[in-house]
Enzyme design. Structure first.
Site, PDB file in Angstrom:
ATOM      1  N   GLU A  55     -11.260 -10.753  -1.019  1.00 34.64           N
ATOM      2  CA  GLU A  55     -10.875  -9.879   0.086  1.00 34.64           C
ATOM      3  C   GLU A  55     -12.106  -9.197   0.670  1.00 34.64           C
ATOM      4  O   GLU A  55     -12.491  -8.106   0.212  1.00 34.64           O
ATOM      5  CB  GLU A  55      -9.920  -8.798  -0.423  1.00 34.64           C
TER       6      GLU A  55
ATOM      7  N   HIS B 207      -8.526  -3.250  -6.084  1.00 30.98           N
ATOM      8  CA  HIS B 207      -8.471  -3.388  -4.622  1.00 30.98           C
ATOM      9  C   HIS B 207      -9.590  -2.543  -4.004  1.00 30.98           C
ATOM     10  O   HIS B 207      -9.921  -1.477  -4.509  1.00 30.98           O
ATOM     11  CB  HIS B 207      -7.101  -2.926  -4.108  1.00 30.98           C
TER      12      HIS B 207
ATOM     13  N   SER C 223      -6.439  -9.320   6.834  1.00 30.44           N
ATOM     14  CA  SER C 223      -5.897  -9.624   8.169  1.00 30.44           C
ATOM     15  C   SER C 223      -5.202 -10.982   8.252  1.00 30.44           C
ATOM     16  O   SER C 223      -5.257 -11.659   9.284  1.00 30.44           O
ATOM     17  CB  SER C 223      -6.994  -9.498   9.235  1.00 30.44           C
TER      18      SER C 223
ATOM     19  N   GLY D 151      -7.365  -4.973   7.153  1.00 34.82           N
ATOM     20  CA  GLY D 151      -6.758  -4.047   8.112  1.00 34.82           C
ATOM     21  C   GLY D 151      -7.470  -3.958   9.448  1.00 34.82           C
ATOM     22  O   GLY D 151      -7.209  -3.053  10.232  1.00 34.82           O
TER      23      GLY D 151
ATOM     24  N   LYS E 265       0.852  -1.211   0.000  1.00 37.28           N
ATOM     25  CA  LYS E 265       0.000   0.000   0.000  1.00 37.28           C
ATOM     26  C   LYS E 265       0.887   1.260   0.000  1.00 37.28           C
ATOM     27  O   LYS E 265       1.894   1.260  -0.695  1.00 37.28           O
ATOM     28  CB  LYS E 265      -0.967  -0.042   1.188  1.00 37.28           C
TER      29      LYS E 265
HETATM   30  P1  PGA Z   1      -4.424  -6.528   5.476  1.00 38.43           P
HETATM   31  O1  PGA Z   1      -4.661  -6.001   3.985  1.00 38.43           O
HETATM   32  O2  PGA Z   1      -3.599  -7.790   5.369  1.00 38.43           O
HETATM   33  O3  PGA Z   1      -3.679  -5.416   6.154  1.00 38.43           O
HETATM   34  O4  PGA Z   1      -5.748  -6.779   6.068  1.00 38.43           O
HETATM   35  C1  PGA Z   1      -4.937  -6.897   2.945  1.00 38.43           C
HETATM   36  C2  PGA Z   1      -5.141  -6.137   1.655  1.00 38.43           C
HETATM   37  O5  PGA Z   1      -5.666  -5.023   1.677  1.00 38.43           O
HETATM   38  O6  PGA Z   1      -4.780  -6.619   0.576  1.00 38.43           O
END
Ligand code: PGA
Length: 247
Positions: free
Chosen positions: A163, A91, A209, A169, A10
């Site tokens: 996802e 995304h 996560s 997150g 990111k």
């Molecule tokens: P995360 O993000 O592992 O921090 O939950 C995953 C993503 O957004 O691809």
């Protein structure tokens, strides 16, 4: 099928030095020949990091045009030229903060394939969509519209990442069995629109996560072929545990 483990950095880290340090630490600790390891740093670090023997490069986004008067955009051809093999498309943060629609995502996906990149198409429902029982419908729409016009033979380069938005997150990862059921649902949609063969050979990743405590549960599921990792991919030791546990 080989597992694919993707790091989505990111908007991190802040400096070139930090990105090199993180990349090198991951590269030096990889001990897994059964998986493709992909790191997707911010665009500007792609040329700094370059290609390596253990790690493949990916981008987090791309534009749909090749070149021209499109201020601030980056084309798939430019990414390819920098050694990228993969690109994340659609995304949920792009859908949410940059208003990317399934139509826009479809244009980007086609452009990525046209440039010889492997797109990782992200799909996922929000918490409120799940609460009202719309999950499967939302995912089917994102898949069908995101893949409109894609030819059967082009599937050899496509990856889908399930996802759920509520799991990204938040530390609230989706139960592995439910993630597996969603991967199955995705395969059914693809089988119906294309063919059983295409759907069986399609790599499906789980993201949201993922950490070194829960990663094994996903890899042990029948329909899941890897992860898309955000936060945990910014800590070399943590990410290496995820990678090396997936051997
Ligand atoms: P995360 O993000 O592992 O921090 O939950 C995953 C993503 O957004 O691809």
């Amino acid at each position: 099928m080989k597992n694919i483990i993707v790091a989505n950095w990111k908007l991190n880290p802040l400096t070139k030095e930090e990105s090199i340090k993180l990349f090198d630490a991951i590269e030096n600790g990889v001990d897994n020949n059964n998986s493709d390891i992909v790191i997707c740093p911010p665009f500007i670090f792609l040329s700094v990091l370059g290609e390596s023997k253990n790690i493949k490069l990916g981008a987090q986004n791309c534009f749909w045009e090749k070149k021209g008067a499109f201020t601030g955009e980056i084309s798939p051809e430019m990414l390819k030229d920098l050694g990228c093999e993969f690109v994340i498309i659609g995304h949920s943060e792009r859908r949410q903060y940059f208003n990317e629609t399934d139509e826009v995502i479809n244009k980007k996906l086609k452009a990525a394939i046209g440039a010889g990149l492997k797109p990782i198409l992200c799909v996922g429902e929000t918490e409120s969509q799940r609460e009202v029982g719309e999950t499967d419908e939302v995912i089917a729409k994102q898949i069908i519209e995101g893949l409109t016009g894609i030819l059967e033979e082009e599937f050899k380069n496509i990856i889908i990442a399930y996802e759920p938005v509520w799991a990204i997150g938040t530390g609230n990862a989706c139960e592995a069995e439910e993630a597996n059921r969603m991967a199955e649902t995705i395969r059914k949609v693809v089988a119906k629109t294309y063919s059983k063969k295409v759907s069986e050979n399609l790599p499906i990743l789980y993201g949201g996560s993922v950490n070194s405590d829960n990663s094994k549960k996903y890899i042990n599921q029948t329909e899941i072929n890897g992860f898309l990792v955000g936060g945990a991919s910014l800590k070399a030791e943590e990410f290496l545990k995820i990678i090396n546990d997936a051997r």
